[in-house]
Design an enzyme around this catalytic site. Sequence first.
Site, PDB file in Angstrom:
ATOM      1  N   LYS A  40       0.798  -1.218   0.000  1.00 46.73           N
ATOM      2  CA  LYS A  40       0.000   0.000   0.000  1.00 46.73           C
ATOM      3  C   LYS A  40       0.837   1.278   0.000  1.00 46.73           C
ATOM      4  O   LYS A  40       1.861   1.350   0.676  1.00 46.73           O
ATOM      5  CB  LYS A  40      -0.850  -0.089   1.272  1.00 46.73           C
ATOM      6  CG  LYS A  40      -1.683   1.108   1.600  1.00 46.73           C
ATOM      7  CD  LYS A  40      -2.987   1.086   0.858  1.00 46.73           C
ATOM      8  CE  LYS A  40      -3.666   2.454   0.893  1.00 46.73           C
ATOM      9  NZ  LYS A  40      -4.228   2.854  -0.365  1.00 46.73           N
TER      10      LYS A  40
ATOM     11  N   LEU B 111      -4.783   7.535  -0.293  1.00 52.05           N
ATOM     12  CA  LEU B 111      -3.512   7.146   0.343  1.00 52.05           C
ATOM     13  C   LEU B 111      -3.581   7.048   1.861  1.00 52.05           C
ATOM     14  O   LEU B 111      -2.655   7.446   2.560  1.00 52.05           O
ATOM     15  CB  LEU B 111      -2.382   8.110  -0.060  1.00 52.05           C
ATOM     16  CG  LEU B 111      -2.014   8.124  -1.542  1.00 52.05           C
ATOM     17  CD1 LEU B 111      -1.002   9.235  -1.814  1.00 52.05           C
ATOM     18  CD2 LEU B 111      -1.430   6.782  -1.974  1.00 52.05           C
TER      19      LEU B 111
ATOM     20  N   CYS C  15      -0.963   9.396  -8.215  1.00 55.82           N
ATOM     21  CA  CYS C  15      -2.217   9.171  -7.485  1.00 55.82           C
ATOM     22  C   CYS C  15      -3.190  10.297  -7.780  1.00 55.82           C
ATOM     23  O   CYS C  15      -2.888  11.468  -7.528  1.00 55.82           O
ATOM     24  CB  CYS C  15      -1.991   9.085  -5.984  1.00 55.82           C
ATOM     25  SG  CYS C  15      -3.561   8.840  -5.116  1.00 55.82           S
TER      26      CYS C  15
ATOM     27  N   ASN D 106      -1.455   3.920 -13.572  1.00 55.15           N
ATOM     28  CA  ASN D 106      -2.250   4.180 -12.387  1.00 55.15           C
ATOM     29  C   ASN D 106      -3.698   4.381 -12.864  1.00 55.15           C
ATOM     30  O   ASN D 106      -3.986   4.255 -14.049  1.00 55.15           O
ATOM     31  CB  ASN D 106      -1.705   5.417 -11.650  1.00 55.15           C
ATOM     32  CG  ASN D 106      -2.051   5.394 -10.158  1.00 55.15           C
ATOM     33  OD1 ASN D 106      -3.151   4.978  -9.785  1.00 55.15           O
ATOM     34  ND2 ASN D 106      -1.143   5.834  -9.323  1.00 55.15           N
TER      35      ASN D 106
ATOM     36  N   GLY E 125      -3.352  -2.618 -15.285  1.00 57.03           N
ATOM     37  CA  GLY E 125      -4.583  -1.921 -15.653  1.00 57.03           C
ATOM     38  C   GLY E 125      -5.585  -2.917 -16.207  1.00 57.03           C
ATOM     39  O   GLY E 125      -5.495  -3.321 -17.359  1.00 57.03           O
ATOM     40  N   GLY E 126      -6.488  -3.365 -15.369  1.00 50.74           N
ATOM     41  CA  GLY E 126      -7.580  -4.223 -15.832  1.00 50.74           C
ATOM     42  C   GLY E 126      -7.230  -5.667 -16.110  1.00 50.74           C
ATOM     43  O   GLY E 126      -7.990  -6.368 -16.781  1.00 50.74           O
TER      44      GLY E 126
END
Lengths: 255, 303
Positions: B45, B73, B130, B192, B243-244
């Site tokens: 994280k 975050l 982010c 991201n 991504g996906g």
Amino acid sequence: MKHLLDLTLKESRFLNARNILMKFTSDKWLPEMLPGQFVEVKIENEPKVFLRRPISIHFVDYEQNELWLLVQTVGNGTNKMAQLKVGETMNIMLPLGDRGFSIEKSNQDLLLIGGGVGVAPLLYLAKILKEKGNKITFLLGSRTKEDLMQIDEFSKYGEVLVTTEDGSFGEKGFVTQHSVLSAKKFDYIYTCGPTPMMKAVAKYATEANSACEVSLENKMACGLGACLCCVTETKKSNECVCKKGPVFDINELNW
Amino acid sequence: MANLEVKLGNLSLKNPVLTASGTFGYGTEYADFIDLNRLGGFIVKGTTLNAREGNPYPRMAETPSGMLNAVGLQNKGVDYFIEHIYPTIKDLNTNVLVNVSGACIEDYVRCAEKINELDKIPSIELNISCPNVKKGGMGFGTSPDMAAEVVSNVRKVYKKHLMVKLSPNVTSIAEIAKAVEGAGADSVSLINTLLGMAIDAERRKPLLSTVTGGLSGACVKPIALRCVWQVANAVKIPVVGLGGIMCATDAIEFLLAGATAVQIGTANFIDPTTTVNVIDGINEYLDRHNFSSVTEIIGAINK
């Protein structure tokens, strides 16, 4: 220990227009589950649904090896669930939530307050609490008589008091307006239902100086405390409902 | 059984499957479902110098084939990580990477400096992308000059593998990638989340407390794949694609587009065993097509 299981639908039946009781079983023994914990169900073949759906554990019958879910059909995911046929399976992650309801009580006078489909987790809770010699009183609220569910099941474990908003059954009004609340003091209150109802119950409990636990139902994704989406603001910090809950003592919350 | 090992510069992975930061907690959340040691690595994280409470609830909205998040975050800060989390994961037989974010360059640098001291953390992923924080975050990742500045400053203090996570919310992601390569990044990871938004029409309100949030899940895959292909053709450092990715075939597509490794993100929320299924699926694919090593398919669409 959490598990990912393909459980088979053994029986399902609509209890009223919107709510369906689904009983799942497995060829393996179901793992230990505690009252207040929940499961996450994977919804297959429904393009409008991406995430799993969190559902309260309504009851666990270890003799029959059954997990009961009481599901309110509110959207694409739960409607798809309701279409499952007996003999078909669903992928279910369980049991989730490190903290269920407190069950280490005995010989106490306990009040279990549920509203709408929020009555679901109270059945398994009552079974466990009754086994420990507690006296159980249910106070169940709904809009109309037709919305009430599982009254016969609840009656097995204690006295069932009811309020309906239209007065079609029990006392008219909201659960927090029921006469029993002014007539009697309970040692401990457990509640699950719509947030405004739980907040009203929490207010009553604080004024009556009764301890009270609430089961929260925030929107969630992972169910494991990884994504941090389902947080509730506690007095200490933002905590994941899925991991640190779903049950909280009202004194922990900023209500 | 094909050879699944890949190298991101000086960082060796036993297979090309990592997890995406913010979707896998500190790994331990998934230990009931998978053997963490089977992973090429996992990325913990987003960690910041100081603790962050994140954004108010609601932080998540389901969207067609995906979801928006506005977590912002939330984490207890790098010192908490070092004291309480690091001891629980340092002895795993896999690469544990730490995603590092900050509100200003100084924060990135001080956070990276502290993690540089941790023997069992071979790499950081610098998050300059982010979308859910007001200060810093994506602000650093949308301008080539700013991106290069934060990377070169961190490079001065961080001695191990420096991966930089890029935002797709830019006109040319290849430009940003070239800028961070020039500033000393060892690899880039992308993408991201995409900046998105959802509205509750009945209540006439946004579904997220922050109005906008980051879109992830199956729906972003074509965009992510395009970004990976563009960047892989623009830089010499390794590219990590994400991504996906929901299954092994998705992951293989990223490798074919030029990614040396992949990250599994949102799919972990739907099936916590996705990572190991992807590893098994890549192996099965390589066997079926008679490849002896996964490196043979990296960028293969250009061959």
